[in-house]
Design a protein around this motif. Sequence first.
Motif, mmCIF file in Angstrom:
data_model
loop_
_atom_site.group_PDB
_atom_site.id
_atom_site.type_symbol
_atom_site.label_atom_id
_atom_site.label_comp_id
_atom_site.label_asym_id
_atom_site.label_seq_id
_atom_site.Cartn_x
_atom_site.Cartn_y
_atom_site.Cartn_z
ATOM 1 N N PHE A 1 0.843 -1.181 0.000
ATOM 2 C CA PHE A 1 0.000 0.000 0.000
ATOM 3 C C PHE A 1 0.886 1.241 0.000
ATOM 4 O O PHE A 1 2.119 1.135 0.060
ATOM 5 C CB PHE A 1 -0.931 -0.012 1.213
ATOM 6 C CG PHE A 1 -1.793 -1.247 1.296
ATOM 7 C CD1 PHE A 1 -2.948 -1.352 0.544
ATOM 8 C CD2 PHE A 1 -1.417 -2.315 2.101
ATOM 9 C CE1 PHE A 1 -3.736 -2.488 0.610
ATOM 10 C CE2 PHE A 1 -2.198 -3.458 2.174
ATOM 11 C CZ PHE A 1 -3.359 -3.537 1.417
ATOM 12 N N GLU A 2 0.247 2.395 -0.053
ATOM 13 C CA GLU A 2 1.004 3.639 -0.164
ATOM 14 C C GLU A 2 1.905 3.854 1.039
ATOM 15 O O GLU A 2 3.045 4.302 0.904
ATOM 16 C CB GLU A 2 0.043 4.817 -0.320
ATOM 17 C CG GLU A 2 0.743 6.145 -0.548
ATOM 18 C CD GLU A 2 -0.231 7.274 -0.816
ATOM 19 O OE1 GLU A 2 0.208 8.433 -0.856
ATOM 20 O OE2 GLU A 2 -1.431 6.994 -0.986
ATOM 21 N N ASP A 3 1.421 3.540 2.244
ATOM 22 C CA ASP A 3 2.185 3.813 3.452
ATOM 23 C C ASP A 3 2.594 2.565 4.229
ATOM 24 O O ASP A 3 3.163 2.664 5.314
ATOM 25 C CB ASP A 3 1.382 4.727 4.381
ATOM 26 C CG ASP A 3 0.029 4.117 4.754
ATOM 27 O OD1 ASP A 3 -0.374 3.149 4.078
ATOM 28 O OD2 ASP A 3 -0.599 4.589 5.716
ATOM 29 N N ARG A 4 2.321 1.392 3.663
ATOM 30 C CA ARG A 4 2.673 0.160 4.375
ATOM 31 C C ARG A 4 2.632 -1.021 3.407
ATOM 32 O O ARG A 4 2.155 -0.901 2.289
ATOM 33 C CB ARG A 4 1.699 -0.083 5.536
ATOM 34 C CG ARG A 4 0.264 -0.289 5.107
ATOM 35 C CD ARG A 4 -0.677 -0.231 6.297
ATOM 36 N NE ARG A 4 -2.052 -0.557 5.941
ATOM 37 C CZ ARG A 4 -2.902 0.260 5.343
ATOM 38 N NH1 ARG A 4 -2.510 1.504 5.044
ATOM 39 N NH2 ARG A 4 -4.137 -0.110 5.065
ATOM 40 N N ARG A 5 3.146 -2.133 3.875
ATOM 41 C CA ARG A 5 3.146 -3.366 3.095
ATOM 42 C C ARG A 5 3.187 -4.547 4.035
ATOM 43 O O ARG A 5 3.432 -4.396 5.238
ATOM 44 C CB ARG A 5 4.344 -3.404 2.148
ATOM 45 C CG ARG A 5 5.692 -3.309 2.857
ATOM 46 C CD ARG A 5 6.843 -3.604 1.939
ATOM 47 N NE ARG A 5 8.134 -3.315 2.540
ATOM 48 C CZ ARG A 5 8.741 -4.079 3.435
ATOM 49 N NH1 ARG A 5 8.149 -5.199 3.843
ATOM 50 N NH2 ARG A 5 9.920 -3.753 3.932
ATOM 51 N N SER A 6 2.947 -5.723 3.475
ATOM 52 C CA SER A 6 3.071 -6.934 4.275
ATOM 53 C C SER A 6 4.546 -7.339 4.370
ATOM 54 O O SER A 6 5.433 -6.671 3.819
ATOM 55 C CB SER A 6 2.235 -8.059 3.649
ATOM 56 O OG SER A 6 2.663 -8.325 2.323
ATOM 57 N N LEU A 7 4.812 -8.439 5.049
ATOM 58 C CA LEU A 7 6.184 -8.873 5.320
ATOM 59 C C LEU A 7 6.973 -9.114 4.037
ATOM 60 O O LEU A 7 6.467 -9.689 3.068
ATOM 61 C CB LEU A 7 6.159 -10.166 6.148
ATOM 62 C CG LEU A 7 7.529 -10.712 6.583
ATOM 63 C CD1 LEU A 7 8.143 -9.815 7.637
ATOM 64 C CD2 LEU A 7 7.382 -12.141 7.112
ATOM 65 N N ASP A 8 8.214 -8.650 4.038
ATOM 66 C CA ASP A 8 9.146 -8.887 2.936
ATOM 67 C C ASP A 8 10.324 -9.697 3.473
ATOM 68 O O ASP A 8 10.645 -9.631 4.674
ATOM 69 C CB ASP A 8 9.626 -7.549 2.359
ATOM 70 C CG ASP A 8 10.514 -7.749 1.144
ATOM 71 O OD1 ASP A 8 9.967 -8.057 0.075
ATOM 72 O OD2 ASP A 8 11.750 -7.606 1.270
ATOM 73 N N VAL A 9 10.961 -10.431 2.573
ATOM 74 C CA VAL A 9 12.110 -11.246 2.992
ATOM 75 C C VAL A 9 13.182 -10.387 3.661
ATOM 76 O O VAL A 9 13.848 -10.808 4.615
ATOM 77 C CB VAL A 9 12.696 -11.991 1.768
ATOM 78 C CG1 VAL A 9 13.968 -12.718 2.147
ATOM 79 C CG2 VAL A 9 11.683 -12.970 1.211
ATOM 80 N N SER A 10 13.336 -9.155 3.169
ATOM 81 C CA SER A 10 14.370 -8.277 3.726
ATOM 82 C C SER A 10 14.076 -7.870 5.176
ATOM 83 O O SER A 10 14.944 -7.332 5.854
ATOM 84 C CB SER A 10 14.511 -7.029 2.855
ATOM 85 O OG SER A 10 13.292 -6.306 2.819
ATOM 86 N N ASP A 11 12.846 -8.100 5.636
ATOM 87 C CA ASP A 11 12.484 -7.737 7.014
ATOM 88 C C ASP A 11 13.015 -8.725 8.048
ATOM 89 O O ASP A 11 13.034 -8.434 9.247
ATOM 90 C CB ASP A 11 10.960 -7.642 7.160
ATOM 91 C CG ASP A 11 10.356 -6.558 6.282
ATOM 92 O OD1 ASP A 11 11.057 -5.560 6.023
ATOM 93 O OD2 ASP A 11 9.196 -6.717 5.850
#
Length: 555
Positions: free
Chosen positions: A7-17
């Motif tokens: 989304f514009e101000d957020r996202r779900s989990l990414d591998v880089s997290d």
Amino acid sequence: MKPFAVFEDRRSLDVSDLAIEEYDFVKILIDSFEPGLIKARLAEILWLNPDHKRVDYALAAIEGYQVVLLNGDSWWGGGKECWDRAISLARGLGKSGRVILVQLTDLLFDALALEFKSLSELFPHLADSVLEHRLVHSQAADLPEKLETAGRGYERDGQLIRARHCFELGAQAYSMAKDRLASARMVVAEAQTWITEARLREGGSVAQPLIAMNHLAKALQIFRKVPQAFRDQLGITQVYEQLRSQIAEAGSLTVQTMYTISTGPIDITNLATMALEETTGKSALTALRALTTKLPFASWQEARTRALRTLQVGLISALTEFTLVDQNGRVIAKAPGMSMSTLPTPSDEERIWAQMVQGHELTRNVAVEGWIFPVLQVIQREHCFREQDLINLAKVSALVPPERALMVGKGLYWGMVGEFAMAAHFLIPQLENIVRHHMKEAGMNTSNTDRNDIVNENGLSTLLDVEGVEDVFGPNLLFELKALFCSPFGPNLRNEFAHGLMNDGDFYSPSVVYAWWFILKWVAMPYWRALELHEESGNVDTTAAPNPDEPGMAT
């Protein structure tokens, strides 16, 4: 691997997290799993991290993805994505992955040959993946002819959707094989499936001229892809005028069917309750159908009647000049006061039009708050539409010009997940192209030539004022197109967007939400009419109608 939702101000989990400790935990955990999807996902997470990148992890991921069987249920349940990842990983290994890539290719072509023998519904989808990845194999040279043969077989059996898919892929395969004439032949065959489907809708007690018109228009679009050099040879030189005539005839027989919903001027409880009743606990297709069919397009005649009533009640304000200012205090539109004439004068019409557009705001707000948002909340809570679902919807709609289905489908998808800023960026420019395309199809001029003989395309506002445009789109659609996108008395979305005048909040306003729904409804109309015929008519070839259980449709 990408985040599931962005989304514009957020996202779900990414591998880089993932933290270092989490990667170490995955390294310990992975050996406890047998080859399969869980191990494949974990292995790919490790493979994508530069600090843990080992060929063993890529090989484990490929092995796990291959557990997915090459059959219909598995393929449409995520199998395609698994095999796509396996092929991509094998290619990413370079020389080390060549043998594996050959093995994967062999398995796909073996499955392709098996499905071809029975002309199963999986065959064209496997062929699509083979072409998408440009896989090299000894049987690859036979693929174009197999696709053509399968398409003819499906066509004989009345399975026009599958036949069309095969012809579309066949044109691509022949083109890759440098056989331009055969590729053009497949384009013609694809167009003919639309004409055949249109004929099924033209006559009898279940005649559906709207569906016929949609299919004939799609055929005309596809015929235009045939290179000029092959048109005489393939016998389609005279097809254009014939199709235009048939489209006009079907259009004259079309009667729009709309639901009328009445609500109070403020209380939208009943409408919101109806929205929940129509969609909660229903299938994804039923919910989408309710979203796009239960509310009609706005009626220009009703808008005019309401505007006249408002002007009659507010006589003092009606007699004075109407001035509209924007949020920064700038005067952006003016309309003269009404005269005392019994019949409306030309200047009166300007004032009436301004009131019609202003009154459309109430229509938008009631629709968004009482219907669109409640239905979307149910859809987002109970279902998960994929981007490809909306792209497929755009592809089968004659409204959407050739080579624009991807952009339109993406815009529709972003609105479906509530990201209306993204939807606006995709759809507003494409809407102008849709209008221009269909005006050109109707033989109307859409450009101007300046004093230096340079030809420039007209903007949307100019296009919608061209004489005869109402005959192309009808009075109701024309009213909403102007009220939403062009009139300074309304949100003026096309110009506000084009000139960068919309702020962050504007992209999530009821006007933008309504514009997204308006385009979705317009694009989806032919599909629902075809589906209605598919559901209600037992004596018509139902394979010609879109199938809600067909791969690619939302579930």
